[in-house]
Design a protein around this motif. Structure first.
Motif, short mmCIF file in Angstrom:
data_model
loop_
_atom_site.label_atom_id
_atom_site.label_comp_id
_atom_site.label_asym_id
_atom_site.label_seq_id
_atom_site.Cartn_x
_atom_site.Cartn_y
_atom_site.Cartn_z
N ALA A 1 -25.46 80.76 5.91
CA ALA A 1 -24.18 80.97 6.58
C ALA A 1 -24.32 80.74 8.08
O ALA A 1 -23.43 80.15 8.72
CB ALA A 1 -23.68 82.39 6.31
N SER A 2 -25.43 81.18 8.66
CA SER A 2 -25.66 80.94 10.09
C SER A 2 -25.83 79.45 10.37
O SER A 2 -25.38 78.95 11.40
CB SER A 2 -26.90 81.70 10.55
N LEU A 3 -26.48 78.74 9.45
CA LEU A 3 -26.62 77.29 9.63
C LEU A 3 -25.26 76.61 9.62
O LEU A 3 -24.99 75.71 10.43
CB LEU A 3 -27.52 76.72 8.52
N LEU A 4 -24.38 77.04 8.71
CA LEU A 4 -23.03 76.48 8.68
C LEU A 4 -22.29 76.80 9.97
O LEU A 4 -21.63 75.93 10.56
CB LEU A 4 -22.27 77.06 7.48
N ALA A 5 -22.40 78.06 10.45
CA ALA A 5 -21.74 78.42 11.70
C ALA A 5 -22.29 77.62 12.87
O ALA A 5 -21.54 77.19 13.76
CB ALA A 5 -21.91 79.92 11.95
N ALA A 6 -23.62 77.41 12.89
CA ALA A 6 -24.21 76.63 13.98
C ALA A 6 -23.74 75.19 13.94
O ALA A 6 -23.46 74.58 14.99
CB ALA A 6 -25.74 76.70 13.89
N CYS A 7 -23.66 74.63 12.73
CA CYS A 7 -23.20 73.24 12.63
C CYS A 7 -21.74 73.11 13.08
O CYS A 7 -21.38 72.13 13.73
CB CYS A 7 -23.37 72.75 11.19
N LEU A 8 -20.92 74.08 12.72
CA LEU A 8 -19.53 74.05 13.20
C LEU A 8 -19.48 74.17 14.71
O LEU A 8 -18.65 73.53 15.38
CB LEU A 8 -18.73 75.18 12.55
N ALA A 9 -20.36 75.02 15.29
CA ALA A 9 -20.40 75.15 16.74
C ALA A 9 -20.83 73.84 17.40
O ALA A 9 -20.26 73.43 18.42
CB ALA A 9 -21.35 76.29 17.14
N VAL A 10 -21.82 73.17 16.82
CA VAL A 10 -22.25 71.87 17.34
C VAL A 10 -21.11 70.86 17.23
O VAL A 10 -20.85 70.08 18.16
CB VAL A 10 -23.51 71.38 16.59
N HIS A 11 -20.45 70.86 16.08
CA HIS A 11 -19.33 69.93 15.87
C HIS A 11 -18.25 70.16 16.93
O HIS A 11 -17.73 69.21 17.54
CB HIS A 11 -18.76 70.15 14.47
N GLY A 12 -17.91 71.42 17.17
CA GLY A 12 -16.90 71.71 18.17
C GLY A 12 -17.35 71.35 19.57
O GLY A 12 -16.56 70.84 20.38
N ALA A 13 -18.63 71.61 19.89
CA ALA A 13 -19.14 71.29 21.23
C ALA A 13 -19.09 69.79 21.49
O ALA A 13 -18.68 69.34 22.58
CB ALA A 13 -20.57 71.81 21.36
N ILE A 14 -19.49 69.00 20.51
CA ILE A 14 -19.48 67.54 20.71
C ILE A 14 -18.05 67.03 20.79
O ILE A 14 -17.72 66.18 21.63
CB ILE A 14 -20.25 66.85 19.57
N GLY A 15 -17.17 67.54 19.90
CA GLY A 15 -15.77 67.11 19.96
C GLY A 15 -15.14 67.43 21.30
O GLY A 15 -14.41 66.61 21.88
N THR A 16 -15.41 68.63 21.82
CA THR A 16 -14.86 69.00 23.13
C THR A 16 -15.44 68.13 24.23
O THR A 16 -14.73 67.72 25.17
CB THR A 16 -15.17 70.49 23.41
N ARG A 17 -16.73 67.84 24.14
CA ARG A 17 -17.37 67.01 25.16
C ARG A 17 -16.81 65.59 25.14
O ARG A 17 -16.63 64.97 26.19
CB ARG A 17 -18.88 67.00 24.92
N VAL A 18 -16.55 65.10 23.95
CA VAL A 18 -15.98 63.75 23.86
C VAL A 18 -14.59 63.71 24.47
O VAL A 18 -14.23 62.79 25.23
CB VAL A 18 -15.95 63.28 22.38
N ARG A 19 -13.77 64.73 24.18
CA ARG A 19 -12.44 64.77 24.77
C ARG A 19 -12.50 64.86 26.29
O ARG A 19 -11.64 64.30 26.99
CB ARG A 19 -11.65 65.97 24.21
N GLY A 20 -13.49 65.57 26.80
CA GLY A 20 -13.58 65.73 28.24
C GLY A 20 -14.17 64.53 28.96
O GLY A 20 -14.11 64.47 30.19
N HIS A 21 -14.77 63.60 28.21
CA HIS A 21 -15.42 62.45 28.85
C HIS A 21 -14.91 61.13 28.27
O HIS A 21 -15.66 60.16 28.15
CB HIS A 21 -16.94 62.54 28.66
N LEU A 22 -13.64 61.11 27.90
CA LEU A 22 -13.10 59.87 27.34
C LEU A 22 -13.19 58.73 28.34
O LEU A 22 -13.54 57.59 27.98
CB LEU A 22 -11.65 60.10 26.91
N ARG A 23 -12.87 59.00 29.60
CA ARG A 23 -12.94 57.93 30.61
C ARG A 23 -14.38 57.47 30.80
O ARG A 23 -14.64 56.26 30.89
CB ARG A 23 -12.38 58.44 31.95
#
Length: 755
Positions: free
Chosen positions: A251-273
């Motif tokens: 369960a912690s691995l799933l939560a960590a993967c979701l956290a990584v997924h969210g972190a990368i998605g947020t980073r991509v949105r913030g660095h589109l330019r």
């Protein structure tokens, strides 16, 4: 490649805290999964190794001494027979300890179900009074080769010449008697015999038992035990620890993967330019995706390696059962495979999640997209405008508005943050359940703290001794016998306990207590075995006497895998007057010490009472507290990663609004408060989701574990309200503090840019 590395290093310097917490969380996940693997191996392999080396029997059948067991060798599927061996039920004392045991007459080392000597030597004619003790019985008596054990009530002594491991059910105080191998001449008064059957197919135990009972006659069979029951008892709570660790690890691995997924998605949105510019200067989509994937794979690989090295080098030094489990696991052939596969699987899972999240970066067009001139959060809602009109603090209103209007992103953040909080709620529920069972054993079916037996005092004398002790609140006469279930495929425990006038206080999870004739309560294991429910009638056989009982309730039964049916002693005496009270269940007064009361009772009776303390299953679950604390720490790290991601996204979304907010008169501190308020609203929503879903989930998980163990549901305990309030306050206050620090640092950065 050089440009990719420079970009990755720059991104790491900007997100050092997030990377650190992600690495620490992954280390905790890998350690949890490796410890779970070690506990599973520890629970299964020792018994399995003994069973294999001993050519263990799949079925052991205790019969009357007159039963003709030679017929069993001709049954279909039976490839070898152990015995028959004459047996005698005795009570042994040594070093002040007392234990019930079964003397088994054995002239030579058996070929099937043979004991595996761990110390001393095997029986020989030169030592007619020499015996070999099964290892669990030897530990209970603190006895070893060279010691002397005394047969209670006879004054006769036997000399221990060896200690051996066996694949048969282990000794348990007040329950399963211990096993003692002796020469036939040492078994003075045999009262039965036992025979073991080794089958061609291990899964055919039910059929083999049914055929054996048919051949011997139900009246000749006393008790039947199978290799499955012995394995389950040997695994005990170690398998439960492994299941809990494995569950929290996955369960912690799933939560960590979701956290990584969210972190990368947020980073991509913030660095589109920035990503668009990189593509414009020659970066391919694969290279852009590769930067994110390789960066997080490096984090995961470093963390997985560190976790594996920690378990490999320090795991066996952990005090208690975990350290012992790791030490044994490291000596098994599959240790190297598990040590490689668990970290590799973790890295692969994180890599796949990273690739899915980074895929969006590869689809960013190489032409920078102009920003929308509209505010990121859209126009103010009617509720927000009304709140501002009523004089509420603008920063708080705008912060709540920002968290609400970005529905899709806020919902994703709430879900990702709620998952580790939900698991923390489940962990707290498990902790509360252990505390409840430890402090209130009567709720786990252990209303009595002591069991008293005696074959040297009559009923009146026993009642007199029990009634005089100030620590005894009540005592209930009883008897426990083995009974055959319909179909004659297994034996269960039939208890007559208390009377209809003075009933035993069962811990009922369903139905009601037995009051009338033929009424009984049963454990979950028995209901599952017979495929019946509360309200049904069951027919069982005790020797040659059938018993037809009406199941009016389900009691929480921690003994015998829940395969217990209990009725008032009066009901058993109606059908079989020869049955008498062979034990007394003693309930103590609040605050009375069980060991002190047991010592007083034994002294008052001149040593003629066998007094056993009933072990509390919660005592063996104490290592779970360490597991829960470690899992909570890992989940806290994952939650911090998600908070960093959420706060960073909120700050980036608010960058375009800073000048506008200053133009309407908001100070830098008020602008920072907007970020804090938005983060607090998101965290509050996550806490609400975690509590709303976590409490029912925890109850379901604990009840499911209880059902699988035969105890049944009804054990789950909700954490105290104070704990839940502290969890909510800690989560919200921590989120506010992190948001405040990040917003203050961003505010200083904006002022420097303005200058």
């Amino acid at each position: 490649m050089q440009a990719m590395m420079r970009w990755a290093r720059a991104d790491f310097r900007r997100h050092r805290g997030e990377a650190l917490f992600l690495v620490l969380a992954t280390v905790g996940i890998v350690v949890s999964l490796l410890l779970a693997a070690a506990l599973f191996a520890y629970a299964t392999n020792p018994w399995q190794r003994v069973f294999t080396r001993a050519d263990g029997a799949h079925v052991w059948i205790h019969t009357k001494a007159s039963a003709d067991t030679r017929k069993l060798a001709g049954l279909d599927g039976v490839v070898a027979v152990a015995g028959p061996y004459a047996t005698e039920s005795v009570a042994l004392t040594a070093h002040g300890a007392r234990a019930s045991a079964e003397l088994r007459a054995t002239s030579a080392l058996p070929s099937v179900g043979r004991p595996l000597l761990t110390s001393g030597h095997w029986l020989r004619s030169a030592d007619p009074d020499g015996v070999v003790l099964e290892s669990s019985l030897a530990r209970a008596l603190l006895a070893g080769p060279g010691d002397t054990v005394t047969l209670s009530g006879t004054g006769r002594t036997l000399r221990v010449i060896g200690v051996a491991d066996s694949a048969e059910p282990r000794y348990s105080p007040g329950g399963q008697p211990g096993l003692v191998w002796a020469l036939p001449a040492a078994v003075d008064a045999p009262d039965g015999q036992v025979v073991g059957l080794r089958l061609a197919h291990a899964d055919d135990t039910d059929y083999a038992v049914q055929r054996a009972v048919t051949v011997l006659g139900a009246g000749s069979v006393g008790e039947v035990s199978t290799w499955l029951q012995a394995r389950t008892e040997a695994q005990g709570d170690n398998r439960l620890l492994g299941q809990v660790l494995g569950l929290f690890g996955l369960a912690s691995l799933l939560a960590a993967c979701l956290a990584v997924h969210g972190a990368i998605g947020t980073r991509v949105r913030g660095h589109l330019r920035d990503i668009a510019v990189l593509k414009a200067v020659g970066f391919t989509p694969g290279q852009v995706v590769g930067v994110f994937v390789l960066q997080h794979l490096a984090y995961a690989l470093a963390a997985a390696t560190a976790g594996a090295l920690l378990v490999r080098s320090l795991g066996s030094h952990v005090p208690g059962r975990l350290g012992e489990a790791v030490g044994i696991w490291q000596g098994l052939p599959q240790h190297a495979t598990g040590l490689l596969l668990v970290p590799a699987g973790t890295v692969l899972f994180i890599g796949v999640t990273t690739a899915l999240a980074a895929w969006r970066a590869g689809r960013v067009p190489p032409v920078p997209t102009p920003r929308s001139t509209a505010p990121a959060g859209g126009g103010l809602s009617a509720f927000a405008r009304s709140a501002l009109g009523r004089g509420l603090a603008p920063a708080l209103v705008l912060g709540a508005h920002r968290a609400v209007v970005l529905r899709s992103r806020s919902l994703a953040t709430i879900v990702r943050l709620a998952l580790p909080l939900l698991l923390v709620v489940a962990a707290l529920s498990a902790w509360s359940t252990i505390d409840r069972l430890h402090d209130h054993p009567e709720r786990a079916g252990l209303a009595a703290a002591l069991t008293v037996r005696s074959d040297r005092l009559d009923d009146a004398a026993i009642r007199s001794v029990l009634g005089r002790d100030p620590g005894v609140a009540a005592f209930y006469p009883g008897v426990e016998v083995s009974a055959l279930v319909p179909g004659q495929t297994a034996t269960i425990a039939l208890r007559g306990l208390g009377t209809r006038r003075d009933p035993y206080p069962y811990a009922l999870a369903e139905g009601r207590a037995p009051h009338g004739l033929d009424e009984a309560v049963a454990g979950q294991g028995l209901l599952d075995l017979l495929h019946v429910r509360v309200g049904d009638w069951v027919r069982i056989t005790v020797g040659s006497h059938p018993q037809v009982l009406h199941i009016v309730g389900r009691a929480i039964e921690p003994d015998n895998g829940g395969r217990v049916v209990s009725t008032p002693l009066d009901n058993l005496l109606v059908d079989d007057p020869q049955l008498g009270a062979s034990l007394y269940a003693v309930r103590l007064r609040p605050g009375a010490d069980a060991d002190a009361v047991a010592a007083r009772l034994s002294a008052d009776a001149g040593g003629r009472l066998d007094v056993y303390a009933i072990p509390n299953p919660a005592d063996s679950l104490s290592p779970l507290r360490g597991v829960i604390a470690g899992a909570t720490a890992v989940l806290a790290f994952i939650g911090l990663v998600e908070l960093f991601t959420s706060i960073g996204a909120t700050l980036r979304e608010g960058e375009r609004d800073v000048l506008a907010l200053k133009a309407i008169g908001l100070s830098t501190r008020q602008i920072s408060t907007i970020t804090v308020a938005a983060t607090m609203c998101t965290t509050l929503a996550s806490v609400a989701v975690a509590l709303g879903a976590g409490l029912p989930l925890a109850r379901w998980l604990i009840d499911a574990q209880g059902r699988s163990a035969g105890t049944g549901d009804g054990l789950a305990q909700v954490p105290p309200a104070l704990w839940l309030v502290l969890l909510a306050l800690t989560a919200v206050a921590g989120a506010a503090a992190l948001a405040g620090l990040s917003a203050a640092r961003a505010g200083r950065h904006h002022r420097a840019d303005a200058v």
